[in-house]
Each structure stands twice: as C-alpha cells, then as structure tokens.
Design a protein around this motif. Structure first.
Motif, mmCIF file in Angstrom:
data_model
loop_
_atom_site.group_PDB
_atom_site.id
_atom_site.type_symbol
_atom_site.label_atom_id
_atom_site.label_comp_id
_atom_site.label_asym_id
_atom_site.label_seq_id
_atom_site.Cartn_x
_atom_site.Cartn_y
_atom_site.Cartn_z
ATOM 1 N N HIS A 153 6.398 9.484 6.504
ATOM 2 C CA HIS A 153 5.689 9.854 5.292
ATOM 3 C C HIS A 153 4.310 9.192 5.289
ATOM 4 N N GLU A 154 3.312 9.959 4.920
ATOM 5 C CA GLU A 154 1.951 9.446 4.809
ATOM 6 C C GLU A 154 1.906 8.328 3.764
ATOM 7 N N LEU A 155 1.145 7.282 4.060
ATOM 8 C CA LEU A 155 1.009 6.168 3.127
ATOM 9 C C LEU A 155 -0.431 6.042 2.660
ATOM 10 N N ILE A 156 -0.607 5.965 1.349
ATOM 11 C CA ILE A 156 -1.896 5.625 0.749
ATOM 12 C C ILE A 156 -1.664 4.379 -0.091
ATOM 13 N N THR A 157 -2.436 3.337 0.160
ATOM 14 C CA THR A 157 -2.225 2.085 -0.557
ATOM 15 C C THR A 157 -3.539 1.325 -0.663
ATOM 16 N N GLN A 158 -3.490 0.138 -1.266
ATOM 17 C CA GLN A 158 -4.673 -0.704 -1.411
ATOM 18 C C GLN A 158 -4.328 -2.140 -1.046
ATOM 19 N N LEU A 159 -5.249 -2.794 -0.364
ATOM 20 C CA LEU A 159 -5.130 -4.219 -0.054
ATOM 21 C C LEU A 159 -5.923 -4.993 -1.098
ATOM 22 N N TYR A 160 -5.293 -6.040 -1.649
ATOM 23 C CA TYR A 160 -5.958 -6.904 -2.626
ATOM 24 C C TYR A 160 -6.117 -8.306 -2.043
ATOM 25 N N PHE A 161 -7.072 -9.056 -2.585
ATOM 26 C CA PHE A 161 -7.356 -10.403 -2.108
ATOM 27 C C PHE A 161 -6.635 -11.410 -3.006
ATOM 28 N N GLU A 162 -5.739 -12.177 -2.414
ATOM 29 C CA GLU A 162 -4.897 -13.105 -3.175
ATOM 30 C C GLU A 162 -5.710 -14.101 -3.993
ATOM 31 N N GLN B 282 10.771 -9.696 9.965
ATOM 32 C CA GLN B 282 10.309 -8.982 8.793
ATOM 33 C C GLN B 282 11.428 -8.122 8.225
ATOM 34 N N GLU B 283 11.398 -7.924 6.924
ATOM 35 C CA GLU B 283 12.378 -7.056 6.291
ATOM 36 C C GLU B 283 12.047 -5.591 6.528
ATOM 37 N N CYS B 284 10.781 -5.296 6.747
ATOM 38 C CA CYS B 284 10.332 -3.937 7.018
ATOM 39 C C CYS B 284 10.671 -2.981 5.881
ATOM 40 N N VAL B 285 10.427 -3.430 4.669
ATOM 41 C CA VAL B 285 10.544 -2.569 3.496
ATOM 42 C C VAL B 285 9.293 -1.698 3.445
ATOM 43 N N PRO B 286 9.425 -0.389 3.211
ATOM 44 C CA PRO B 286 8.235 0.471 3.175
ATOM 45 C C PRO B 286 7.160 -0.075 2.240
ATOM 46 N N THR B 287 5.940 -0.073 2.708
ATOM 47 C CA THR B 287 4.813 -0.577 1.921
ATOM 48 C C THR B 287 4.626 0.274 0.676
ATOM 49 N N GLN B 288 4.345 -0.389 -0.446
ATOM 50 C CA GLN B 288 4.233 0.322 -1.713
ATOM 51 C C GLN B 288 3.025 1.255 -1.721
ATOM 52 N N LYS C 18 3.356 -7.575 -4.680
ATOM 53 C CA LYS C 18 2.250 -8.507 -4.432
ATOM 54 C C LYS C 18 2.360 -9.129 -3.048
ATOM 55 N N LYS C 19 3.587 -9.456 -2.643
ATOM 56 C CA LYS C 19 3.781 -10.046 -1.321
ATOM 57 C C LYS C 19 3.395 -9.069 -0.219
ATOM 58 N N GLN C 20 3.509 -7.776 -0.508
ATOM 59 C CA GLN C 20 3.163 -6.762 0.483
ATOM 60 C C GLN C 20 1.662 -6.543 0.597
ATOM 61 N N HIS D 1 -9.056 0.345 0.403
ATOM 62 C CA HIS D 1 -8.146 1.489 0.433
ATOM 63 C C HIS D 1 -7.679 1.759 1.864
ATOM 64 N N PHE D 2 -6.397 2.102 1.992
ATOM 65 C CA PHE D 2 -5.803 2.442 3.286
ATOM 66 C C PHE D 2 -5.130 3.804 3.197
ATOM 67 N N LYS D 3 -5.246 4.568 4.278
ATOM 68 C CA LYS D 3 -4.459 5.783 4.458
ATOM 69 C C LYS D 3 -3.909 5.740 5.881
ATOM 70 N N VAL D 4 -2.577 5.811 6.013
ATOM 71 C CA VAL D 4 -1.923 5.678 7.320
ATOM 72 C C VAL D 4 -1.015 6.879 7.538
ATOM 73 N N ALA D 5 -1.144 7.507 8.697
ATOM 74 C CA ALA D 5 -0.364 8.721 8.955
ATOM 75 C C ALA D 5 0.103 8.761 10.404
ATOM 76 N N ARG D 6 1.315 9.285 10.584
ATOM 77 C CA ARG D 6 1.881 9.483 11.920
ATOM 78 C C ARG D 6 2.977 10.529 11.809
ATOM 79 N N ARG D 7 3.015 11.448 12.760
ATOM 80 C CA ARG D 7 4.045 12.483 12.767
ATOM 81 C C ARG D 7 5.437 11.843 12.718
ATOM 82 N N GLY D 8 6.298 12.362 11.851
ATOM 83 C CA GLY D 8 7.653 11.843 11.723
ATOM 84 C C GLY D 8 7.814 10.807 10.627
#
Length: 341
Positions: free
Chosen positions: A172-181, A38-44, A201-203, A163-170
């Motif tokens: 940045h908090e992520l808030i994003t949305q999953l869509y159905f292709e 994986q490229e491991c680019v931060p999720t939008q 879109k790929k993410q 809707h997603f909210k993902v958090a972990r110490r160290g």
C-alpha cells in the motif's frame, strides 16, 4: 502579511489537509546498517498537504542542497535524512520509490499555490526522490524546513516537517510526515503533530543527531525507518474495481467555496475530471493538478481518499450500474458531484 494572503494561505492549507535516480552510495549520507530489532508496525498515514510537487523538474535527486548546477547553497541548517523501508515482517524492500518535499528555511514551498509573502530560495531544490537499495535503504541531503503561519489571527503555525510519499508494487502506498522531536512547543500547537498518539510519535517524531562522523561537522542527522503494509491477496483486483474504473466529470454549481475547492483540485473548474484507475491491484484516484494516489475501501461503494482527508462514494442507478461519484470532504466543505463519462 495582508488579509488576502492570510486567507489564501489558510484556505489552501485547509483544502489540502486533508524522474528517479539510481541507488546511491548511502555511505555518502552517513548511513549504516540498522541491526536493532524492530516491531515493523506499518508507519502511520498522514495528510499529503496542499504543496506536494505538481510539476516535473529536471533536478529531482536526493541532494536538495544542489539545484540545477548552482554553486550557491540554500539558506538554512543542513540535514541528512536516512532510513530503511521494510515490510511488516521486517524484510527490507528494495527498489521502493521514496519522495520528499518540504518548505525552505523561511517556511515557503517551491509551489505555485504557496502565495505567502515569505522569501523564496532559488538555490533550494524543493523536492527530490530516489529508490531504495537492496537493503531497503534511502538517504537525502536537504535543509531543515522552517515553520510557517497558517492563521495569524489565531497564532496558528505549522511546525517544521517533511512530507514523504513511498510506493512499491505489492504494498500500500504510504503518505506521511516526519516531525522534529526537539520542536516541542510548535509540535504541541501543530494541527497534525498535536494529534499523534504516543505510538505514532515514536514512529514519525524523530530526534536530531549532531556530531555524526561521515557528514559535515555542523550538519544534523535524522534516522527515519518506514514500514509499508502489504497488499493482501483478498484486497487485490476486486470485482467491483472494473465497475469503478473510468473518468468522472465534475458538476459545477458556482458557489464561492465550491469554486475555490474545485480550482484547488483541478485548476480549470469547467473541465475538472476525476480519473479512477487500477494500478498494481489497487484502486487509485487522480485529478489534473493532483497526483495519482491510492484510495482505500471503507465499505461497499465508498473509499477513503486519505491523501486529502476525503471519501469517494460511487453512485449507482436502478440497474445497479456505477454512473457517478460524490467527493465528500471531512470538513465543512461542499460535496463535489461527478458523472461517469
């Protein structure tokens, strides 16, 4: 749907556009180790929306198809959403808190502000959360959310999304949305999905898989991997954080639109306060009926409140002391002013 309900639904959406369980056995959710490079680019990042959980509930685990011990199942297509949370170097992040929430199969949220006249589903949990295991894996069982109308006059719909909210110490908090292709036409019309770049879109636009071993024969599986952005050393504990930290009381001017805006953010407009605090080395903002969310530096004394597509600008007096803030919406909404108390 009457005009009042249409207006409320549209208004709340525009205003918003802007208990943890232990690690479960992910084999029960059809999870397998992902060995792909994986490229491991931060999720939008994406907007939080107006219907995020604002009240706690006893049942908030990974299985949204079982609510408060009910033997009845929620209506709709059963889906499994699984994935891995990693950092920018593709290392798994364990113990990250992953929260999801979405509409039921009819397109209605389990939320007091969703006043749309659509069928409720008392057997649907509405939201859930869990922590990732040592491999960074998470997994939820839920139902596919339905589409819902935003503005009937303009045939404006929201496509099915989670809707997603993902958090972990160290990180940045992520808030994003999953869509159905597969929701091609609805995704094109959706105010948010339609603006995604091909890379984004790929993410977050995920293909539904059927006939997967280990889950119900008629269930659908979606693999949604998430990458969090590390909080860099120079971003932590900035000197100005100490100046910003505090409670700010909103000054209410009694215009109709401002009244609706303030009620959305705080319920009781006369007592609305915005709390700025430091948590795990980053700055956060919180309002009475809105969750605590990270705010991101834009330039001196101005921060991006991404969860609600707004900016927070800190104001100083002649002695260079922080005495208040201005809440700038990114749309044609009035600015909200608040004094530090």
């Amino acid at each position: 749907m009457n005009n009042e309900k249409k207006f409320n639904r549209r208004k709340w959406l525009k205003l918003g556009v802007g208990g943890t369980i232990g690690v479960i056995s992910l084999k029960l959710l059809g999870c397998k180790e992902n060995t792909d490079v994986q490229e491991c680019v931060p999720t939008q990042y994406d907007t939080m929306g107006p219907f995020h959980p604002n009240k706690d509930q006893a049942d908030k685990d990974f299985d949204l198809t079982k609510f408060n011990g009910s033997v009845s199942k929620p209506k709709g297509q059963v889906i499994y959403v699984r994935g891995k949370v990693s950092d920018e170097k593709c290392n798994p992040i364990s113990n990250a808190l992953v929260m999801i929430w979405h509409a039921n199969t009819h397109g209605k949220y389990t939320h007091e502000y969703d006043t749309n006249q659509i069928e409720d589903d008392p057997n649907f949990q509405g939201w859930g959360q869990m922590k990732t295991n040592e491999k960074g894996e998470y997994g939820f069982k839920t139902i596919k959310p339905g589409k819902y109308i935003v503005d009937a006059d303009n045939d404006d719909w929201r496509t099915p999304h989670i809707h997603f909210k993902v958090a972990r110490r160290g990180y940045h908090e992520l808030i994003t949305q999953l869509y159905f292709e597969e929701e091609i036409e609805l995704n094109k019309k959706d105010a948010f999905a339609s603006k995604l770049s091909e890379v984004e879109k790929k993410q977050v636009s995920i293909k539904s898989q059927k006939g997967i071993q280990g889950i119900e024969i008629d269930a659908i599986l979606l693999n949604f991997d998430i990458t969090l952005k590390n909080v860099k050393k120079e971003e932590k504990d900035k000197k100005e954080f100490v100046e910003y930290i505090g409670v700010y009381k909103v000054k209410y001017k009694s215009t109709p639109l401002e009244k609706e805006l303030i009620q959305f953010y705080g319920g009781n407009r006369e007592e609305l306060k915005i709390t700025i605090s430091k948590e795990n080395g980053v700055l956060t903002a919180e309002m009475p009926i809105q969750p605590k969310c990270e705010i991101f530096p834009k330039f001196k004394d101005r921060y991006i409140y991404r969860a609600f597509e707004a900016d927070i600008e800190f104001k100083r007096n002649d002695e260079n002391q922080v005495t208040g803030l201005v809440f700038h919406r990114h749309y044609d909404f009035p600015e909200i002013y608040a004094d530090k108390i």
